[in-house]
Motif scaffolding. Structure first.
Motif, PDB file in Angstrom:
ATOM      1  N   VAL A 120       0.830  -1.207   0.000  1.00  0.00           N
ATOM      2  CA  VAL A 120       0.000   0.000   0.000  1.00  0.00           C
ATOM      3  C   VAL A 120       0.866   1.259   0.000  1.00  0.00           C
ATOM      4  O   VAL A 120       0.618   2.199  -0.762  1.00  0.00           O
ATOM      5  CB  VAL A 120      -0.980  -0.006   1.197  1.00  0.00           C
ATOM      6  CG1 VAL A 120      -1.642   1.348   1.382  1.00  0.00           C
ATOM      7  CG2 VAL A 120      -2.033  -1.089   1.008  1.00  0.00           C
ATOM      8  N   SER A 121       1.901   1.290   0.849  1.00  0.00           N
ATOM      9  CA  SER A 121       2.740   2.493   0.912  1.00  0.00           C
ATOM     10  C   SER A 121       3.468   2.721  -0.407  1.00  0.00           C
ATOM     11  O   SER A 121       3.566   3.864  -0.874  1.00  0.00           O
ATOM     12  CB  SER A 121       3.729   2.418   2.077  1.00  0.00           C
ATOM     13  OG  SER A 121       4.640   1.358   1.897  1.00  0.00           O
ATOM     14  N   CYS A 122       3.946   1.666  -1.037  1.00  0.00           N
ATOM     15  CA  CYS A 122       4.624   1.832  -2.321  1.00  0.00           C
ATOM     16  C   CYS A 122       3.623   2.128  -3.440  1.00  0.00           C
ATOM     17  O   CYS A 122       3.958   2.821  -4.401  1.00  0.00           O
ATOM     18  CB  CYS A 122       5.461   0.599  -2.650  1.00  0.00           C
ATOM     19  SG  CYS A 122       6.898   0.473  -1.560  1.00  0.00           S
ATOM     20  N   GLY A 123       2.395   1.635  -3.305  1.00  0.00           N
ATOM     21  CA  GLY A 123       1.348   1.986  -4.268  1.00  0.00           C
ATOM     22  C   GLY A 123       1.006   3.465  -4.204  1.00  0.00           C
ATOM     23  O   GLY A 123       0.827   4.114  -5.233  1.00  0.00           O
ATOM     24  N   ILE A 124       0.924   3.996  -2.994  1.00  0.00           N
ATOM     25  CA  ILE A 124       0.668   5.435  -2.824  1.00  0.00           C
ATOM     26  C   ILE A 124       1.840   6.236  -3.380  1.00  0.00           C
ATOM     27  O   ILE A 124       1.651   7.239  -4.070  1.00  0.00           O
ATOM     28  CB  ILE A 124       0.398   5.763  -1.344  1.00  0.00           C
ATOM     29  CG1 ILE A 124      -0.944   5.159  -0.907  1.00  0.00           C
ATOM     30  CG2 ILE A 124       0.417   7.270  -1.099  1.00  0.00           C
ATOM     31  CD1 ILE A 124      -1.190   5.169   0.591  1.00  0.00           C
ATOM     32  N   MET A 125       3.069   5.763  -3.086  1.00  0.00           N
ATOM     33  CA  MET A 125       4.255   6.426  -3.617  1.00  0.00           C
ATOM     34  C   MET A 125       4.216   6.422  -5.145  1.00  0.00           C
ATOM     35  O   MET A 125       4.481   7.444  -5.786  1.00  0.00           O
ATOM     36  CB  MET A 125       5.519   5.713  -3.126  1.00  0.00           C
ATOM     37  CG  MET A 125       6.806   6.295  -3.653  1.00  0.00           C
ATOM     38  SD  MET A 125       8.260   5.292  -3.258  1.00  0.00           S
ATOM     39  CE  MET A 125       8.110   5.083  -1.510  1.00  0.00           C
ATOM     40  N   ASP A 126       3.865   5.284  -5.746  1.00  0.00           N
ATOM     41  CA  ASP A 126       3.789   5.162  -7.193  1.00  0.00           C
ATOM     42  C   ASP A 126       2.753   6.129  -7.765  1.00  0.00           C
ATOM     43  O   ASP A 126       3.012   6.796  -8.766  1.00  0.00           O
ATOM     44  CB  ASP A 126       3.430   3.721  -7.572  1.00  0.00           C
ATOM     45  CG  ASP A 126       3.409   3.507  -9.068  1.00  0.00           C
ATOM     46  OD1 ASP A 126       4.495   3.323  -9.653  1.00  0.00           O
ATOM     47  OD2 ASP A 126       2.307   3.527  -9.658  1.00  0.00           O
ATOM     48  N   LEU A 127       1.602   6.217  -7.128  1.00  0.00           N
ATOM     49  CA  LEU A 127       0.537   7.098  -7.586  1.00  0.00           C
ATOM     50  C   LEU A 127       0.974   8.564  -7.558  1.00  0.00           C
ATOM     51  O   LEU A 127       0.794   9.300  -8.528  1.00  0.00           O
ATOM     52  CB  LEU A 127      -0.706   6.896  -6.714  1.00  0.00           C
ATOM     53  CG  LEU A 127      -2.004   7.533  -7.175  1.00  0.00           C
ATOM     54  CD1 LEU A 127      -2.476   6.896  -8.469  1.00  0.00           C
ATOM     55  CD2 LEU A 127      -3.065   7.369  -6.099  1.00  0.00           C
ATOM     56  N   ILE A 128       1.588   8.978  -6.465  1.00  0.00           N
ATOM     57  CA  ILE A 128       2.040  10.367  -6.332  1.00  0.00           C
ATOM     58  C   ILE A 128       3.133  10.694  -7.354  1.00  0.00           C
ATOM     59  O   ILE A 128       3.075  11.712  -8.041  1.00  0.00           O
ATOM     60  CB  ILE A 128       2.527  10.639  -4.892  1.00  0.00           C
ATOM     61  CG1 ILE A 128       1.339  10.607  -3.928  1.00  0.00           C
ATOM     62  CG2 ILE A 128       3.272  11.969  -4.798  1.00  0.00           C
ATOM     63  CD1 ILE A 128       1.730  10.573  -2.455  1.00  0.00           C
ATOM     64  N   VAL A 129       4.119   9.804  -7.470  1.00  0.00           N
ATOM     65  CA  VAL A 129       5.216  10.040  -8.418  1.00  0.00           C
ATOM     66  C   VAL A 129       4.686  10.019  -9.854  1.00  0.00           C
ATOM     67  O   VAL A 129       5.100  10.824 -10.688  1.00  0.00           O
ATOM     68  CB  VAL A 129       6.358   9.014  -8.222  1.00  0.00           C
ATOM     69  CG1 VAL A 129       7.405   9.129  -9.315  1.00  0.00           C
ATOM     70  CG2 VAL A 129       6.997   9.194  -6.846  1.00  0.00           C
ATOM     71  N   PHE A 130       3.747   9.104 -10.140  1.00  0.00           N
ATOM     72  CA  PHE A 130       3.157   9.028 -11.478  1.00  0.00           C
ATOM     73  C   PHE A 130       2.525  10.357 -11.871  1.00  0.00           C
ATOM     74  O   PHE A 130       2.800  10.906 -12.940  1.00  0.00           O
ATOM     75  CB  PHE A 130       2.115   7.905 -11.534  1.00  0.00           C
ATOM     76  CG  PHE A 130       1.274   7.930 -12.781  1.00  0.00           C
ATOM     77  CD1 PHE A 130       1.772   7.439 -13.976  1.00  0.00           C
ATOM     78  CD2 PHE A 130      -0.007   8.468 -12.766  1.00  0.00           C
ATOM     79  CE1 PHE A 130       1.006   7.476 -15.127  1.00  0.00           C
ATOM     80  CE2 PHE A 130      -0.771   8.506 -13.906  1.00  0.00           C
ATOM     81  CZ  PHE A 130      -0.272   8.006 -15.096  1.00  0.00           C
ATOM     82  N   PHE A 131       1.660  10.896 -10.996  1.00  0.00           N
ATOM     83  CA  PHE A 131       0.992  12.146 -11.332  1.00  0.00           C
ATOM     84  C   PHE A 131       1.953  13.334 -11.328  1.00  0.00           C
ATOM     85  O   PHE A 131       1.804  14.254 -12.131  1.00  0.00           O
ATOM     86  CB  PHE A 131      -0.213  12.385 -10.411  1.00  0.00           C
ATOM     87  CG  PHE A 131      -1.406  11.580 -10.833  1.00  0.00           C
ATOM     88  CD1 PHE A 131      -2.108  11.912 -11.970  1.00  0.00           C
ATOM     89  CD2 PHE A 131      -1.789  10.467 -10.105  1.00  0.00           C
ATOM     90  CE1 PHE A 131      -3.195  11.159 -12.384  1.00  0.00           C
ATOM     91  CE2 PHE A 131      -2.879   9.710 -10.502  1.00  0.00           C
ATOM     92  CZ  PHE A 131      -3.585  10.055 -11.648  1.00  0.00           C
ATOM     93  N   LEU A 132       2.942  13.307 -10.462  1.00  0.00           N
ATOM     94  CA  LEU A 132       3.952  14.363 -10.464  1.00  0.00           C
ATOM     95  C   LEU A 132       4.737  14.359 -11.779  1.00  0.00           C
ATOM     96  O   LEU A 132       4.908  15.408 -12.419  1.00  0.00           O
ATOM     97  CB  LEU A 132       4.899  14.192  -9.268  1.00  0.00           C
ATOM     98  CG  LEU A 132       6.006  15.233  -9.139  1.00  0.00           C
ATOM     99  CD1 LEU A 132       5.419  16.614  -8.893  1.00  0.00           C
ATOM    100  CD2 LEU A 132       6.952  14.858  -8.016  1.00  0.00           C
ATOM    101  N   LEU A 133       5.192  13.175 -12.202  1.00  0.00           N
ATOM    102  CA  LEU A 133       5.927  13.081 -13.470  1.00  0.00           C
ATOM    103  C   LEU A 133       5.040  13.412 -14.661  1.00  0.00           C
ATOM    104  O   LEU A 133       5.489  14.045 -15.618  1.00  0.00           O
ATOM    105  CB  LEU A 133       6.528  11.680 -13.634  1.00  0.00           C
ATOM    106  CG  LEU A 133       7.702  11.348 -12.729  1.00  0.00           C
ATOM    107  CD1 LEU A 133       8.108   9.888 -12.891  1.00  0.00           C
ATOM    108  CD2 LEU A 133       8.884  12.263 -13.008  1.00  0.00           C
ATOM    109  N   ASN A 134       3.774  12.997 -14.606  1.00  0.00           N
ATOM    110  CA  ASN A 134       2.864  13.314 -15.701  1.00  0.00           C
ATOM    111  C   ASN A 134       2.624  14.819 -15.787  1.00  0.00           C
ATOM    112  O   ASN A 134       2.554  15.388 -16.872  1.00  0.00           O
ATOM    113  CB  ASN A 134       1.541  12.554 -15.532  1.00  0.00           C
ATOM    114  CG  ASN A 134       0.725  12.585 -16.791  1.00  0.00           C
ATOM    115  OD1 ASN A 134       1.175  12.156 -17.844  1.00  0.00           O
ATOM    116  ND2 ASN A 134      -0.491  13.103 -16.693  1.00  0.00           N
ATOM    117  N   TRP A 135       2.526  15.471 -14.634  1.00  0.00           N
ATOM    118  CA  TRP A 135       2.361  16.920 -14.600  1.00  0.00           C
ATOM    119  C   TRP A 135       3.609  17.625 -15.132  1.00  0.00           C
ATOM    120  O   TRP A 135       3.519  18.604 -15.868  1.00  0.00           O
ATOM    121  CB  TRP A 135       2.049  17.358 -13.174  1.00  0.00           C
ATOM    122  CG  TRP A 135       1.925  18.840 -12.987  1.00  0.00           C
ATOM    123  CD1 TRP A 135       0.929  19.657 -13.434  1.00  0.00           C
ATOM    124  CD2 TRP A 135       2.857  19.675 -12.308  1.00  0.00           C
ATOM    125  NE1 TRP A 135       1.171  20.954 -13.070  1.00  0.00           N
ATOM    126  CE2 TRP A 135       2.364  20.996 -12.374  1.00  0.00           C
ATOM    127  CE3 TRP A 135       4.055  19.450 -11.646  1.00  0.00           C
ATOM    128  CZ2 TRP A 135       3.029  22.069 -11.811  1.00  0.00           C
ATOM    129  CZ3 TRP A 135       4.705  20.516 -11.081  1.00  0.00           C
ATOM    130  CH2 TRP A 135       4.197  21.817 -11.168  1.00  0.00           C
TER     131      TRP A 135
END
Length: 161
Positions: free
Chosen positions: A53-68
């Motif tokens: 879960v913690s790495c999934g949240i990390m992945d989600l945040i980094v994904f949207f940050l990189l996409n932005w």
């Protein structure tokens, strides 16, 4: 549980054998502590879930940050997955399964083989959901991660650790 995981990763076959349970003196000599012993039994499962879960949240945040920052889907997927997978592997190896160093190369190769497959699947599922289903990128990402979480758990449980 740790012994079973260690036996499986060392190549031993694991199976269950039914046994007859006999309680002497209505089990008055038992030292079983329901709450503490249950915590000890389920702690590895809880740690694995928290790691995921913690790495999934990390992945989600980094994904949207990189996409932005980049506006590029493939860069966002790969960048987020690299960062979260390194964190997840280290947490699973050191905290969840407490794998020995001699297992590192074997589990590392299998883990990153799975990670490569998940990256490819992540990209194509996101492309499919956003382009053919007209789902938002956020909804597509959550749905994709749910599918890949189940696949990843099954694969890690049966083939990696």
């Amino acid at each position: 549980m740790n012994q079973l995981l260690e036996a499986k990763s060392s190549g031993y076959d694991v199976c269950s054998i039914p046994i007859k349970t006999i309680y002497e003196n209505n089990n008055k000599g038992s030292h079983f502590r329901p709450i503490l012993d249950s915590i000890r039994i389920y702690l590895p499962i809880i740690k694995f879930s928290l790691s995921s879960v913690s790495c999934g949240i990390m992945d989600l945040i980094v994904f949207f940050l990189l996409n932005w920052l980049t506006g590029n889907l493939i860069v966002s997927v790969i960048g987020a997955r690299i960062i979260s997978s390194v964190s997840n592997y280290l947490m699973n190896k050191n905290l969840v399964f407490k794998a020995k160093n001699y297992l590192q190369s074997k589990t590392l190769v299998k883990y990153y083989g799975l990670a490569a497959l998940i990256i490819i699947s992540n990209y194509f599922l996101l492309e499919f959901f956003t382009n053919t289903s007209n789902l938002s990128l956020f909804t597509s990402k959550i749905f994709t991660e749910g599918i890949l979480f189940i696949f990843s758990f099954y694969t890690q449980r049966h083939y990696i650790f």
